[in-house]
Design a protein around this motif. Structure first.
Motif, PDB file in Angstrom:
ATOM      1  N   ARG A   5      45.441  28.115  34.146  1.00  0.00           N
ATOM      2  CA  ARG A   5      45.140  28.938  35.315  1.00  0.00           C
ATOM      3  C   ARG A   5      43.827  28.438  35.905  1.00  0.00           C
ATOM      4  N   ALA A   6      43.875  27.944  37.125  1.00  0.00           N
ATOM      5  CA  ALA A   6      42.684  27.380  37.771  1.00  0.00           C
ATOM      6  C   ALA A   6      41.602  28.443  37.952  1.00  0.00           C
ATOM      7  N   PHE A   7      40.398  28.120  37.515  1.00  0.00           N
ATOM      8  CA  PHE A   7      39.251  29.012  37.699  1.00  0.00           C
ATOM      9  C   PHE A   7      38.946  29.072  39.193  1.00  0.00           C
ATOM     10  N   PRO A   8      38.462  30.218  39.701  1.00  0.00           N
ATOM     11  CA  PRO A   8      38.142  30.315  41.134  1.00  0.00           C
ATOM     12  C   PRO A   8      37.145  29.231  41.566  1.00  0.00           C
ATOM     13  N   SER A   9      37.287  28.777  42.794  1.00  0.00           N
ATOM     14  CA  SER A   9      36.435  27.702  43.325  1.00  0.00           C
ATOM     15  C   SER A   9      35.059  28.245  43.700  1.00  0.00           C
ATOM     16  N   ILE A  10      34.271  28.513  42.674  1.00  0.00           N
ATOM     17  CA  ILE A  10      32.909  29.010  42.839  1.00  0.00           C
ATOM     18  C   ILE A  10      32.007  28.094  42.022  1.00  0.00           C
ATOM     19  N   LYS A  11      31.004  27.518  42.668  1.00  0.00           N
ATOM     20  CA  LYS A  11      30.102  26.584  41.985  1.00  0.00           C
ATOM     21  C   LYS A  11      29.117  27.357  41.114  1.00  0.00           C
ATOM     22  N   PRO A  12      29.035  27.008  39.809  1.00  0.00           N
ATOM     23  CA  PRO A  12      28.090  27.722  38.944  1.00  0.00           C
ATOM     24  C   PRO A  12      26.643  27.371  39.271  1.00  0.00           C
ATOM     25  N   HIS A  66      40.766  36.664  37.613  1.00  0.00           N
ATOM     26  CA  HIS A  66      41.161  35.475  36.843  1.00  0.00           C
ATOM     27  C   HIS A  66      41.147  35.781  35.356  1.00  0.00           C
ATOM     28  N   TYR A  67      40.112  36.477  34.898  1.00  0.00           N
ATOM     29  CA  TYR A  67      40.027  36.864  33.487  1.00  0.00           C
ATOM     30  C   TYR A  67      41.262  37.677  33.092  1.00  0.00           C
ATOM     31  N   ASP A  68      41.619  38.663  33.903  1.00  0.00           N
ATOM     32  CA  ASP A  68      42.803  39.483  33.611  1.00  0.00           C
ATOM     33  C   ASP A  68      44.080  38.645  33.593  1.00  0.00           C
ATOM     34  N   ASP A  69      44.231  37.742  34.565  1.00  0.00           N
ATOM     35  CA  ASP A  69      45.432  36.896  34.626  1.00  0.00           C
ATOM     36  C   ASP A  69      45.558  36.012  33.390  1.00  0.00           C
ATOM     37  N   VAL A  70      44.466  35.407  32.987  1.00  0.00           N
ATOM     38  CA  VAL A  70      44.488  34.498  31.827  1.00  0.00           C
ATOM     39  C   VAL A  70      44.744  35.270  30.539  1.00  0.00           C
ATOM     40  N   MET A  71      44.050  36.367  30.360  1.00  0.00           N
ATOM     41  CA  MET A  71      44.139  37.095  29.099  1.00  0.00           C
ATOM     42  C   MET A  71      45.439  37.889  28.953  1.00  0.00           C
ATOM     43  N   ALA A  72      46.059  38.273  30.058  1.00  0.00           N
ATOM     44  CA  ALA A  72      47.302  39.044  29.993  1.00  0.00           C
ATOM     45  C   ALA A  72      48.413  38.239  29.323  1.00  0.00           C
TER      46      ALA A  72
END
Length: 145
Positions: A5-12, A66-72
């Motif tokens: 699952r692609a992580f959101p396109s946000i630069k850390p 994203h956390y919910d999608d991955v962990m579900a």
């Protein structure tokens, strides 16, 4: 089967990476003899922490979703140059650090074939109206085929 699952396109804003260890065990007998057994030739349990400072609450929502999608479904996280590896400049090393976090083939695996999973839920701190700081922690796992 778990999917990337692609992580959101946000630069850390900042990144902390630990390459992990080779699985091994030390044994010590009663007479003091020590034996070291190494169980493989691949590092495991690499860790990655990403911090995002003063991002919009909408961006925070993308990370939490994203956390919910991955962990579900117990999927794994896919990093790209738009998110987890954004800002890394390491051409002199053959892009070694970038490849440690994400292969160039877009599979979501590390160069060593590990899969990034959340090691805990994201931590959100509101800084002021509409803005927050977020910290995400990941662990790289070597899943059975």
């Amino acid at each position: 089967m778990a999917t990337a699952r692609a992580f959101p396109s946000i630069k850390p804003t900042s990144r902390s990476y630990t390459p992990g260890k080779y699985p091994s065990t030390n044994f010590e007998s009663l007479d003091g003899t020590k034996t070291h057994l190494r169980y493989g030739n691949q590092r495991v349990n690499a860790t990655l922490s990403l911090s995002f400072s003063n991002i919009s609450d909408s961006a925070v929502g993308f990370i939490l979703a994203h956390y919910d999608d991955v962990m579900a479904d117990y999927d794994y996280v896919k990093f790209t140059s738009d998110n987890g590896t954004a800002g890394i400049v390491d051409p002199d090393s053959g892009n070694f650090l970038t490849k440690e976090i994400a292969r160039e083939d877009g599979s979501g695996l590390t160069e060593k074939g590990l899969k990034w999973r959340y090691s805990g839920p994201p931590s959100v701190t509101s800084t002021f109206k509409g803005m927050s700081n977020v910290s995400c922690s990941f662990v790289a796992c070597l899943d059975a085929p």
